[in-house]
Scaffold this motif. Structure first.
Motif, short mmCIF file in Angstrom:
data_model
loop_
_atom_site.label_atom_id
_atom_site.label_comp_id
_atom_site.label_asym_id
_atom_site.label_seq_id
_atom_site.Cartn_x
_atom_site.Cartn_y
_atom_site.Cartn_z
N LYS A 187 57.43 34.95 47.02
CA LYS A 187 58.47 36.16 46.06
C LYS A 187 57.06 36.36 45.05
O LYS A 187 56.48 35.62 44.53
CB LYS A 187 59.60 35.75 45.47
CG LYS A 187 60.61 35.51 46.43
CD LYS A 187 62.05 35.27 45.43
CE LYS A 187 62.64 34.09 45.43
NZ LYS A 187 63.76 34.09 44.92
N PRO A 188 57.21 37.66 44.59
CA PRO A 188 56.36 37.88 43.49
C PRO A 188 56.73 37.25 42.24
O PRO A 188 57.93 37.29 42.19
CB PRO A 188 56.19 39.53 43.59
CG PRO A 188 57.05 40.08 44.98
CD PRO A 188 57.62 39.01 45.33
N ILE A 189 55.77 36.96 41.40
CA ILE A 189 55.99 36.39 40.06
C ILE A 189 56.02 37.56 39.19
O ILE A 189 55.26 38.23 39.16
CB ILE A 189 54.92 35.39 39.87
CG1 ILE A 189 55.16 34.10 40.96
CG2 ILE A 189 55.40 34.75 38.39
CD1 ILE A 189 54.04 33.24 40.91
N ARG A 190 57.21 37.60 38.24
CA ARG A 190 57.39 38.78 37.58
C ARG A 190 56.09 38.67 36.54
O ARG A 190 55.66 37.77 35.92
CB ARG A 190 58.62 38.86 36.73
CG ARG A 190 58.90 40.07 35.98
CD ARG A 190 60.15 39.98 35.36
NE ARG A 190 61.33 39.25 35.88
CZ ARG A 190 62.47 39.12 35.58
NH1 ARG A 190 62.73 39.58 34.38
NH2 ARG A 190 63.27 38.26 36.03
N GLY A 191 55.32 39.75 36.46
CA GLY A 191 54.52 40.05 35.38
C GLY A 191 53.01 39.40 35.90
O GLY A 191 51.98 39.42 35.14
N LYS A 225 49.39 39.43 37.76
CA LYS A 225 48.54 40.33 38.35
C LYS A 225 48.11 39.79 39.61
O LYS A 225 47.95 38.57 39.91
CB LYS A 225 47.39 40.43 37.63
CG LYS A 225 47.61 40.98 35.99
CD LYS A 225 46.23 40.95 35.20
CE LYS A 225 46.86 41.52 33.66
NZ LYS A 225 45.43 41.50 33.13
#
Length: 75
Positions: free
Chosen positions: A59-63, A65
């Motif tokens: 899952k993408p990690i919030r914040g 880059k």
């Protein structure tokens, strides 16, 4: 290139430009040793000493880059 499988010990040894992949995740080096019983993988880079491992987050990690696929040269 060589693959050695020991069914009794549950180990696999890859030699010579070895590469393991699972989906987008991959590991490469001159040698890779997979010990299934111990759930342990070891890699060696040979003369260059380089081992490359890429693990793609599920899952993408919030914040966070995005990380480029290749190393970026220093400025």
């Amino acid at each position: 290139r060589r693959l050695t499988y020991d069914s009794v010990a549950g180990t696999v040894k890859l030699e010579g430009a070895a590469r393991l992949a699972r989906g987008a995740d991959h590991l490469s080096g001159e040698q890779i040793h997979d010990d299934g019983a111990e759930r342990r993988i070891q890699a060696a880079g040979g003369d260059t000493g380089q081992v490359k491992i890429v693990i793609t987050p599920t899952k993408p990690i919030r914040g966070a880059k995005p990380v480029p696929d290749e190393p970026v040269a220093p400025p």
